[in-house]
Design an enzyme around this catalytic site. Sequence first.
Site, mmCIF file in Angstrom:
data_model
loop_
_atom_site.group_PDB
_atom_site.id
_atom_site.type_symbol
_atom_site.label_atom_id
_atom_site.label_comp_id
_atom_site.label_asym_id
_atom_site.label_seq_id
_atom_site.Cartn_x
_atom_site.Cartn_y
_atom_site.Cartn_z
ATOM 1 N N GLY A 8 0.818 -1.225 0.000
ATOM 2 C CA GLY A 8 0.000 0.000 0.000
ATOM 3 C C GLY A 8 0.839 1.257 0.000
ATOM 4 N N LEU A 59 -1.859 -8.625 -3.102
ATOM 5 C CA LEU A 59 -2.040 -9.270 -1.792
ATOM 6 C C LEU A 59 -2.858 -10.546 -1.841
ATOM 7 N N LEU A 80 -0.236 -2.159 4.781
ATOM 8 C CA LEU A 80 -1.194 -1.052 4.637
ATOM 9 C C LEU A 80 -2.113 -1.259 3.438
ATOM 10 N N GLN A 83 -8.583 -2.510 0.513
ATOM 11 C CA GLN A 83 -9.736 -1.787 -0.026
ATOM 12 C C GLN A 83 -10.210 -0.997 1.177
ATOM 13 N N SER A 84 -9.919 0.309 1.197
ATOM 14 C CA SER A 84 -10.040 1.075 2.446
ATOM 15 C C SER A 84 -11.265 1.976 2.511
ATOM 16 N N THR A 125 -8.227 -0.709 12.487
ATOM 17 C CA THR A 125 -8.972 0.547 12.349
ATOM 18 C C THR A 125 -10.032 0.751 13.426
ATOM 19 N N GLU A 127 -12.858 1.692 12.840
ATOM 20 C CA GLU A 127 -14.146 1.229 12.298
ATOM 21 C C GLU A 127 -14.579 -0.078 12.958
ATOM 22 N N TYR A 149 -16.252 -3.678 5.428
ATOM 23 C CA TYR A 149 -14.872 -3.233 5.631
ATOM 24 C C TYR A 149 -14.452 -3.509 7.074
ATOM 25 N N LYS A 153 -11.561 -6.119 8.578
ATOM 26 C CA LYS A 153 -10.416 -5.637 9.370
ATOM 27 C C LYS A 153 -10.399 -6.280 10.762
ATOM 28 N N ARG A 184 -4.666 12.804 1.350
ATOM 29 C CA ARG A 184 -5.814 11.915 1.558
ATOM 30 C C ARG A 184 -6.553 11.716 0.238
HETATM 31 P P1 NAP Z 1 -5.406 4.256 0.783
HETATM 32 O O1 NAP Z 1 -4.909 5.638 0.522
HETATM 33 O O2 NAP Z 1 -6.743 3.854 0.278
HETATM 34 O O3 NAP Z 1 -4.294 3.244 0.173
HETATM 35 C C1 NAP Z 1 -4.573 1.883 0.027
HETATM 36 C C2 NAP Z 1 -3.361 1.190 -0.592
HETATM 37 O O4 NAP Z 1 -3.663 -0.210 -0.695
HETATM 38 C C3 NAP Z 1 -2.992 1.669 -2.001
HETATM 39 O O5 NAP Z 1 -1.587 1.754 -2.106
HETATM 40 C C4 NAP Z 1 -3.505 0.526 -2.882
HETATM 41 O O6 NAP Z 1 -2.789 0.380 -4.085
HETATM 42 C C5 NAP Z 1 -3.231 -0.677 -1.973
HETATM 43 N N1 NAP Z 1 -4.013 -1.870 -2.366
HETATM 44 C C6 NAP Z 1 -5.349 -1.935 -2.561
HETATM 45 N N2 NAP Z 1 -5.690 -3.173 -2.924
HETATM 46 C C7 NAP Z 1 -4.557 -3.919 -2.964
HETATM 47 C C8 NAP Z 1 -4.279 -5.273 -3.314
HETATM 48 N N3 NAP Z 1 -5.233 -6.112 -3.677
HETATM 49 N N4 NAP Z 1 -2.980 -5.701 -3.255
HETATM 50 C C9 NAP Z 1 -1.995 -4.841 -2.902
HETATM 51 N N5 NAP Z 1 -2.207 -3.543 -2.568
HETATM 52 C C10 NAP Z 1 -3.475 -3.087 -2.607
HETATM 53 O O7 NAP Z 1 -5.371 3.931 2.334
HETATM 54 P P2 NAP Z 1 -4.697 4.751 3.548
HETATM 55 O O8 NAP Z 1 -5.629 5.808 3.994
HETATM 56 O O9 NAP Z 1 -3.298 5.074 3.203
HETATM 57 O O10 NAP Z 1 -4.726 3.639 4.699
HETATM 58 C C11 NAP Z 1 -3.680 2.704 4.845
HETATM 59 C C12 NAP Z 1 -4.188 1.489 5.608
HETATM 60 O O11 NAP Z 1 -4.652 1.895 6.886
HETATM 61 C C13 NAP Z 1 -5.364 0.753 4.967
HETATM 62 O O12 NAP Z 1 -5.207 -0.607 5.259
HETATM 63 C C14 NAP Z 1 -6.579 1.299 5.690
HETATM 64 O O13 NAP Z 1 -7.629 0.355 5.661
HETATM 65 C C15 NAP Z 1 -6.012 1.491 7.079
HETATM 66 N N6 NAP Z 1 -6.581 2.558 7.898
HETATM 67 C C16 NAP Z 1 -6.682 3.823 7.409
HETATM 68 C C17 NAP Z 1 -7.155 4.832 8.229
HETATM 69 C C18 NAP Z 1 -7.245 6.258 7.748
HETATM 70 O O14 NAP Z 1 -7.938 7.054 8.398
HETATM 71 N N7 NAP Z 1 -6.547 6.623 6.674
HETATM 72 C C19 NAP Z 1 -7.520 4.534 9.556
HETATM 73 C C20 NAP Z 1 -7.381 3.225 10.010
HETATM 74 C C21 NAP Z 1 -6.894 2.252 9.180
HETATM 75 P P3 NAP Z 1 -3.255 1.024 -5.494
HETATM 76 O O15 NAP Z 1 -2.632 2.385 -5.539
HETATM 77 O O16 NAP Z 1 -2.706 0.066 -6.476
HETATM 78 O O17 NAP Z 1 -4.751 1.074 -5.487
HETATM 79 O O1 F7E Z 2 -16.399 9.008 6.347
HETATM 80 C C1 F7E Z 2 -19.647 10.637 6.717
HETATM 81 C C2 F7E Z 2 -19.609 9.120 6.562
HETATM 82 O O2 F7E Z 2 -15.364 8.055 4.290
HETATM 83 C C3 F7E Z 2 -16.426 9.612 7.624
HETATM 84 C C4 F7E Z 2 -11.174 5.171 6.102
HETATM 85 O O3 F7E Z 2 -9.861 5.672 6.028
HETATM 86 O O4 F7E Z 2 -11.433 6.015 8.333
HETATM 87 C C5 F7E Z 2 -11.988 6.054 7.037
HETATM 88 O O5 F7E Z 2 -13.336 5.558 7.055
HETATM 89 C C6 F7E Z 2 -17.866 9.910 8.022
HETATM 90 C C7 F7E Z 2 -18.832 8.734 7.808
HETATM 91 O O6 F7E Z 2 -14.209 7.829 6.557
HETATM 92 C C8 F7E Z 2 -19.915 11.990 3.376
HETATM 93 O O7 F7E Z 2 -20.923 8.589 6.500
HETATM 94 C C9 F7E Z 2 -20.877 12.288 5.291
HETATM 95 O O8 F7E Z 2 -19.716 8.645 8.896
HETATM 96 O O9 F7E Z 2 -14.236 9.989 5.457
HETATM 97 P P1 F7E Z 2 -15.020 8.750 5.559
HETATM 98 P P2 F7E Z 2 -14.601 6.492 7.336
HETATM 99 O O10 F7E Z 2 -15.757 5.813 6.747
HETATM 100 O O11 F7E Z 2 -14.664 6.834 8.782
HETATM 101 C C10 F7E Z 2 -11.405 4.708 8.946
HETATM 102 C C11 F7E Z 2 -10.758 4.834 10.295
HETATM 103 C C12 F7E Z 2 -10.810 3.671 8.054
HETATM 104 O O12 F7E Z 2 -10.253 2.705 8.541
HETATM 105 C C13 F7E Z 2 -11.157 3.729 6.619
HETATM 106 O O13 F7E Z 2 -10.203 3.004 5.837
HETATM 107 O O14 F7E Z 2 -18.340 10.957 7.168
HETATM 108 N N1 F7E Z 2 -19.923 11.343 5.469
HETATM 109 N N2 F7E Z 2 -20.899 12.703 4.021
HETATM 110 C C14 F7E Z 2 -19.295 11.150 4.294
HETATM 111 N N3 F7E Z 2 -18.274 10.336 3.964
HETATM 112 C C15 F7E Z 2 -17.839 10.377 2.674
HETATM 113 N N4 F7E Z 2 -16.806 9.614 2.323
HETATM 114 N N5 F7E Z 2 -18.438 11.178 1.735
HETATM 115 C C16 F7E Z 2 -19.475 12.020 2.028
HETATM 116 O O15 F7E Z 2 -19.995 12.728 1.184
#
Ligand code: NAP
Ligand code: F7E
Length: 344
Positions: A8, A59, A80, A83-84, A125, A127, A149, A153, A184
């Site tokens: 990732g 993966l 990392l 499908q996030s 996460t 979530e 999702y 996780k 982001r």
């Molecule tokens: P992101 O921007 O969506 O990046 C996801 C990465 O995963 C990309 O590099 C993507 O590659 C790769 N990937 C997707 N499917 C894959 C597959 N089948 N095989 C190999 N690689 C694959 O996510 P992020 O926000 O950086 O988050 C990083 C990790 O932390 C994720 O696991 C997410 O679920 C977790 N997380 C995120 C948050 C948050 O708030 N950001 C919070 C808690 C946990 P491509 O470029 O090829 O699509």
């Molecule tokens: O939504 C509300 C939506 O998509 C946050 C991922 O990185 O963090 C992320 O997941 C909130 C939700 O993040 C819109 O319904 C309202 O309640 O930014 P989000 P997420 O779903 O919390 C966690 C920790 C991860 O692990 C995940 O990978 O915002 N919301 N209006 C909206 N959300 C989106 N996307 N778009 C809207 O228009």
Amino acid sequence: MTKVLITGITGQDGAFLADQLLAKGYEVVGTTRRGSTPKMGRLDRLGITHKLKFVSMELTEFSNVINVLRAEKPDYIYNLGAQSFVLDSFEHPHLTSEINYHGYLNILEAIKIQGLDCSVYQASTSEMYGDVLSDPQNEDTPFNPMSPYAVSKAAAHYLGRNYRAAYGIKASNGILFNHESELRGREFVTRKITSQLAILLEQQGEAVKLGNLDSVRDWGYAPDYVAGMILINEAKVASDYVIATNTVSTVRNFFKSSAIAAGFSPVFDGEGINERCICKKSSKVLCEVDEKYFRPSDVNYLRGDYSKIERELGWSPTVSLEEMTEKMMASDIDWVKKGYPPSF
Ligand code: NAP
Ligand code: F7E
């Protein structure tokens, strides 16, 4: 030289993590998947693409995972790749589970079978807490996931704990609450808001269409959280840690702060599906509610207790929500002014 493998690496966290690990003098190998368009936008933006080694790894392909780990023999792995996007997981539950759960199973099996001596970090996460059973949430709070999702996780999280107990693999879980940044993805609500407000400000874009404005999140700054990941993976003893800020905001409030940072005078009126936000100065409609963005089941409230990682590893957040909002808004106004869409 210490060698690290990041799945990732092209995502938000992967890019910041690679940057911080290069700064520590480590050799950083990133796994990528072929696509029809280039995916290096974030790494290019940080100016580090040329310092990294890339290997092709999907993966969900066990033979691919085992071959890459056999060839690279990393000291540290950060899983990392995922499908996030939560909303997307309702449309693609099988794919989400395949990547997020079986993908991590493939890594753990590859480590076990080959007896690799490495530490592995899994991106768990907030979530997983879902419809929260206590407040704030810490490492002992039971999970109550509300999306495919979150279920995928939670399964991966328990798998890591099991491989740690059963086989002594140094597998840690970082339970990270939402973290955002200038890098982001634009489908997540914070960046959707700052990028679309920037277009609205600089060009004549349409009002931002949003879903659940009442949703409450504990938002932190991604580079801070990535620093925490490194502390977790390099800790002497593998364990599970929450990373959060312990402060909360609604989506509505994040929108308001972003609009103010952009120079608008936002005022919300109306209720439910008819709620909208108008700029007092220009009478421009800044945001409207669109049911399309409601989720079949949402997580309405999250607030993390990061006292374990603060106490044991000395981590705490350094960037406030206000500072982060200003950074994101300024960055998006900058790219719109320059007249090019970022490739992320
Ligand atoms: P992101 O921007 O969506 O990046 C996801 C990465 O995963 C990309 O590099 C993507 O590659 C790769 N990937 C997707 N499917 C894959 C597959 N089948 N095989 C190999 N690689 C694959 O996510 P992020 O926000 O950086 O988050 C990083 C990790 O932390 C994720 O696991 C997410 O679920 C977790 N997380 C995120 C948050 C948050 O708030 N950001 C919070 C808690 C946990 P491509 O470029 O090829 O699509
Ligand atoms: O939504 C509300 C939506 O998509 C946050 C991922 O990185 O963090 C992320 O997941 C909130 C939700 O993040 C819109 O319904 C309202 O309640 O930014 P989000 P997420 O779903 O919390 C966690 C920790 C991860 O692990 C995940 O990978 O915002 N919301 N209006 C909206 N959300 C989106 N996307 N778009 C809207 O228009």
